[in-house]
Design a protein around this motif. Sequence first.
Motif, mmCIF file in Angstrom:
data_model
loop_
_atom_site.group_PDB
_atom_site.id
_atom_site.type_symbol
_atom_site.label_atom_id
_atom_site.label_comp_id
_atom_site.label_asym_id
_atom_site.label_seq_id
_atom_site.Cartn_x
_atom_site.Cartn_y
_atom_site.Cartn_z
ATOM 1 N N GLY A 222 0.872 -1.255 -0.099
ATOM 2 C CA GLY A 222 -0.076 -0.319 0.034
ATOM 3 C C GLY A 222 1.177 1.213 0.055
ATOM 4 N N ALA B 95 -5.903 2.468 -5.567
ATOM 5 C CA ALA B 95 -6.211 3.247 -4.970
ATOM 6 C C ALA B 95 -7.175 4.772 -5.012
ATOM 7 C CB ALA B 95 -4.854 4.218 -4.750
ATOM 8 N N SER C 250 -10.797 4.167 -3.876
ATOM 9 C CA SER C 250 -11.045 4.953 -2.150
ATOM 10 C C SER C 250 -11.739 6.530 -2.119
ATOM 11 C CB SER C 250 -10.348 4.625 -0.974
ATOM 12 O OG SER C 250 -10.329 3.057 -0.743
ATOM 13 N N LEU D 200 -9.780 6.433 4.746
ATOM 14 C CA LEU D 200 -8.423 4.960 3.987
ATOM 15 C C LEU D 200 -6.992 5.236 2.859
ATOM 16 C CD1 LEU D 200 -11.743 2.965 2.423
ATOM 17 C CD2 LEU D 200 -10.691 2.813 4.755
ATOM 18 N N ILE D 201 -6.745 6.257 2.761
ATOM 19 C CA ILE D 201 -5.695 7.256 1.857
ATOM 20 C C ILE D 201 -5.303 8.664 2.937
ATOM 21 C CG2 ILE D 201 -5.002 7.842 0.244
ATOM 22 C CD1 ILE D 201 -6.568 6.016 -1.470
ATOM 23 N N LEU E 277 1.725 7.562 -2.044
ATOM 24 C CA LEU E 277 0.666 7.784 -1.377
ATOM 25 C C LEU E 277 0.532 5.696 -0.510
ATOM 26 C CD1 LEU E 277 0.173 7.796 -4.262
ATOM 27 C CD2 LEU E 277 -2.611 8.930 -3.712
ATOM 28 N N HIS F 66 -1.716 3.694 1.991
ATOM 29 C CA HIS F 66 -3.246 3.102 2.002
ATOM 30 C C HIS F 66 -3.036 1.410 2.353
ATOM 31 C CE1 HIS F 66 -3.070 0.885 -1.943
ATOM 32 N NE2 HIS F 66 -2.173 2.677 -2.854
ATOM 33 N N GLY F 67 -3.472 0.148 3.308
ATOM 34 C CA GLY F 67 -3.835 -0.661 3.232
ATOM 35 C C GLY F 67 -3.116 -0.425 3.779
ATOM 36 N N ARG G 89 -1.090 2.129 5.568
ATOM 37 C CA ARG G 89 -1.822 3.053 6.186
ATOM 38 C C ARG G 89 -2.261 3.167 7.797
ATOM 39 N NH1 ARG G 89 -4.461 6.380 9.016
ATOM 40 N NH2 ARG G 89 -6.517 7.604 8.639
ATOM 41 N N TYR G 90 -1.858 1.974 7.881
ATOM 42 C CA TYR G 90 -2.714 1.310 8.743
ATOM 43 C C TYR G 90 -1.815 -0.095 9.892
ATOM 44 C CZ TYR G 90 -7.406 2.989 7.543
ATOM 45 O OH TYR G 90 -8.446 4.341 6.876
ATOM 46 N N ARG H 20 -6.250 14.328 2.997
ATOM 47 C CA ARG H 20 -6.807 12.829 3.876
ATOM 48 C C ARG H 20 -7.534 13.402 3.435
ATOM 49 N NH1 ARG H 20 -2.742 15.587 7.290
ATOM 50 N NH2 ARG H 20 -1.093 14.197 7.920
#
Length: 210
Positions: free
Chosen positions: A18, A93, A96, A128-129, A163, A165-166, A169-170, A200
Motif C-alpha cells: 500500500g 487507491a 477509495s 483510507l488514503i 500515497l 493505503h492498506g 496506512r494502518y 486526506r
Amino acid sequence: MSLQLSLIDAQTTAAPMGLEYHPDFLRASQEHELLARIDGSEWLTDLSRRVMHFGYKYDYTSRRLDGTARIGPLPKWLAQLSNMVREAASEEAKLSLDPHQPFEQAIINEYLPGQGIAPHIDRDCFGLIVATVSLGSAINMDFCCDSTGDEHIQRLMPRSLVLLHGDARYKWRHGIAKRHSDTWNDQRTPRQRRVSITFRTIANTALAQT
C-alpha cells in the motif's frame, strides 16, 4: 507529470503493502508556482514547525477532527492539485477516492533542517488514503511496523508524490527523524527547506460525531 507507479528503491528493505511512490509527479515549474503561492499565504506557528490547514483544521492537542472543524472547501489551486493526485494513484487507491472531490482536507508543513515529525499512524478521524506531495529538499521518510519489527526507508525526492493505503496506512508508522542530513545510497546529503502538502479524506465516523 508521470503517472507511472514507481518501484520502491531496491536497496531498502521490503516496502509496506500500500505504499505508492511517484518520483516525477510535478514539473519544476509547477513546484515553483506552488511554493510561491504557499509563501504568499499566512503560516500558523502553534507547532515547532510552520503549518497551514485547509478544508478542516486538525486539533493537535485533542488529536481529533469533526464537522465543527470545517474551514470550507479547498481553494481552487489545492483542489486542482488533489485531482492530479487522484489521477496519479493506482487503480486500487482510486477505488477509495471520489472522482469529483478526492480529498477534503490538506495540511501544508514546512520542515527546516533539523526538524521532523515523530513516527505515527494517522488518526482514525481521517479516511483510507494519505497522500503527500514533496516540494524543496529531498528527505528520508522512515517506516516501521510494530507487529513485525520490519523497517523501511523511502527517499522522498522534490516534486514527488507518496500515497499510503492498506497496510502502509494502518499497520506501519511513518515519520521523519529530526536531523540536519540524511544518508542515501551511502552518501550523506545535507537537508534544506522542505514543504509538504498532505491530502486526506475525512472518515464518516468523525463527521457523525457532530
